[in-house]
Design a protein around this motif. Structure first.
Motif, PDB file in Angstrom:
ATOM      1  N   ARG A  54       0.557  -1.088   0.230  1.00  0.00           N
ATOM      2  CA  ARG A  54       0.020   0.033  -0.012  1.00  0.00           C
ATOM      3  C   ARG A  54       0.975   1.235   0.231  1.00  0.00           C
ATOM      4  O   ARG A  54       0.691   2.464  -0.635  1.00  0.00           O
ATOM      5  N   ARG A  55       2.075   1.187   0.856  1.00  0.00           N
ATOM      6  CA  ARG A  55       2.767   2.397   1.055  1.00  0.00           C
ATOM      7  C   ARG A  55       3.452   2.639  -0.311  1.00  0.00           C
ATOM      8  O   ARG A  55       3.399   3.760  -0.884  1.00  0.00           O
ATOM      9  N   PHE A 111       0.791   4.124  -2.569  1.00  0.00           N
ATOM     10  CA  PHE A 111       0.377   5.534  -2.389  1.00  0.00           C
ATOM     11  C   PHE A 111       1.518   6.411  -2.794  1.00  0.00           C
ATOM     12  O   PHE A 111       1.312   7.518  -3.017  1.00  0.00           O
ATOM     13  N   LEU A 122      -8.273   8.393  -5.575  1.00  0.00           N
ATOM     14  CA  LEU A 122      -8.854   7.886  -4.397  1.00  0.00           C
ATOM     15  C   LEU A 122     -10.453   7.857  -4.622  1.00  0.00           C
ATOM     16  O   LEU A 122     -11.082   7.297  -3.659  1.00  0.00           O
ATOM     17  N   SER A 147     -13.621   4.917   3.392  1.00  0.00           N
ATOM     18  CA  SER A 147     -12.848   3.342   4.085  1.00  0.00           C
ATOM     19  C   SER A 147     -11.681   3.833   4.625  1.00  0.00           C
ATOM     20  O   SER A 147     -10.928   4.778   4.423  1.00  0.00           O
ATOM     21  N   GLY A 148     -11.417   2.548   5.339  1.00  0.00           N
ATOM     22  CA  GLY A 148     -10.321   2.674   6.093  1.00  0.00           C
ATOM     23  C   GLY A 148      -9.011   2.997   5.107  1.00  0.00           C
ATOM     24  O   GLY A 148      -8.009   3.524   5.517  1.00  0.00           O
ATOM     25  N   GLU A 149      -9.097   2.147   3.944  1.00  0.00           N
ATOM     26  CA  GLU A 149      -8.094   2.200   2.915  1.00  0.00           C
ATOM     27  C   GLU A 149      -7.626   3.505   2.475  1.00  0.00           C
ATOM     28  O   GLU A 149      -6.736   4.126   2.516  1.00  0.00           O
ATOM     29  N   THR A 150      -8.793   4.571   2.282  1.00  0.00           N
ATOM     30  CA  THR A 150      -8.725   5.691   1.724  1.00  0.00           C
ATOM     31  C   THR A 150      -8.233   6.626   2.807  1.00  0.00           C
ATOM     32  O   THR A 150      -7.224   7.601   2.641  1.00  0.00           O
ATOM     33  N   GLU A 151      -8.508   6.370   4.175  1.00  0.00           N
ATOM     34  CA  GLU A 151      -8.042   7.296   5.353  1.00  0.00           C
ATOM     35  C   GLU A 151      -6.633   6.992   5.480  1.00  0.00           C
ATOM     36  O   GLU A 151      -5.984   8.188   5.594  1.00  0.00           O
ATOM     37  N   VAL A 152      -6.097   6.183   5.256  1.00  0.00           N
ATOM     38  CA  VAL A 152      -4.655   5.518   5.141  1.00  0.00           C
ATOM     39  C   VAL A 152      -3.861   6.379   4.098  1.00  0.00           C
ATOM     40  O   VAL A 152      -2.719   6.863   4.495  1.00  0.00           O
ATOM     41  N   ALA A 153      -4.464   6.360   3.101  1.00  0.00           N
ATOM     42  CA  ALA A 153      -3.729   7.100   1.809  1.00  0.00           C
ATOM     43  C   ALA A 153      -3.967   8.332   2.015  1.00  0.00           C
ATOM     44  O   ALA A 153      -2.935   9.094   2.085  1.00  0.00           O
TER      45      ALA A 153
END
Length: 232
Positions: A3-4, A7, A38, A86-92
């Motif tokens: 993911r990192r 991103f 996103l 979504s959680g993934e969007t928040e992390v991004a």
């Protein structure tokens, strides 16, 4: 880790746009690029932080602070298509907020550099213009000075006809006026001392007298011509 890496790949185009040195263009691109990547309904890059965000420094579902050296320097305000992110969007978004100070600083530095280069180019242009003005003024003042001297010598002759004497005086007045304009041009070509001020004054009586002198000469010439015609 995947993911990192994903991103981080989003930052490549942002860095490319930052190299143009236009903060406004960079802000618009960041907003449209993140929204598209996103799949967000709207993204706003805030560089003027609201007091509430500065006080708390905490991310909300719609507002993500951008920090630099522990200080909040901006924020991303996002709006999802659905009810929540979504959680993934928040992390991004959190990762992007960590990375954005770099391109923002780069963009500002390039923008300042370009502005400085434009100022230096303008100063060089004005310096060349001043040199041209000085050269033109000197080249014109010398022949004008010679003409003035010759005419002044002619005026000293008692045999000079009255009509020619009057015209000679008018030419000398025009030479004086042109010399004054050339002096102004020379003044423009000289370096300006910062903080110095100059005031220009205009004497209406002097201007009226100059205009009257010009018109008087023309009136006298027509009067002589009319008397000559009547006598004939």
């Amino acid at each position: 880790e995947f993911r990192r890496v994903l991103f981080r790949s989003m930052m490549g185009p942002i860095h490319e746009v930052a190299r143009f040195g236009d903060v406004g263009k960079l802000s618009a691109f960041v907003q449209s690029w993140i929204a598209a990547e996103l799949q967000l309904a709207d993204v706003k890059l805030l560089l003027d932080i609201e007091a509430g965000l500065q006080a708390s420094g905490k991310a909300t579902p719609e507002l993500f602070p951008i920090r630099k050296a522990g200080q909040i320097v901006g924020a991303l305000r996002v709006q999802p298509y659905g009810a929540m992110l979504s959680g993934e969007t928040e992390v991004a978004l959190e990762f992007l907020c960590e990375q954005l100070p770099g391109p923002l600083d780069l963009c500002r530095l390039i923008e300042e550099k370009l502005e400085l280069e434009r100022e230096l180019a303008e100063r060089e242009r004005l310096a060349v213009l001043g040199q041209m003005a000085a050269s033109i003024s000197h080249n014109l003042k010398n022949p004008l000075g010679s003409i003035k001297t010759i005419l002044q010598v002619q005026l000293e002759s008692p045999e000079l006809p009255k009509a020619i004497r009057s015209e000679t005086k008018m030419v000398l007045e025009e030479i004086a006026r042109l010399s004054g304009k050339l002096n102004q041009l020379l003044q423009f070509s000289r370096p300006v001392v910062r903080g110095a001020s100059s005031t220009a004054s205009c004497d209406p009586d002097a201007i009226a007298e100059q205009v009257a002198a010009l018109l008087r000469h023309e009136a006298e010439r027509r009067h002589v011509k009319l008397e000559t015609g009547l006598a004939a």
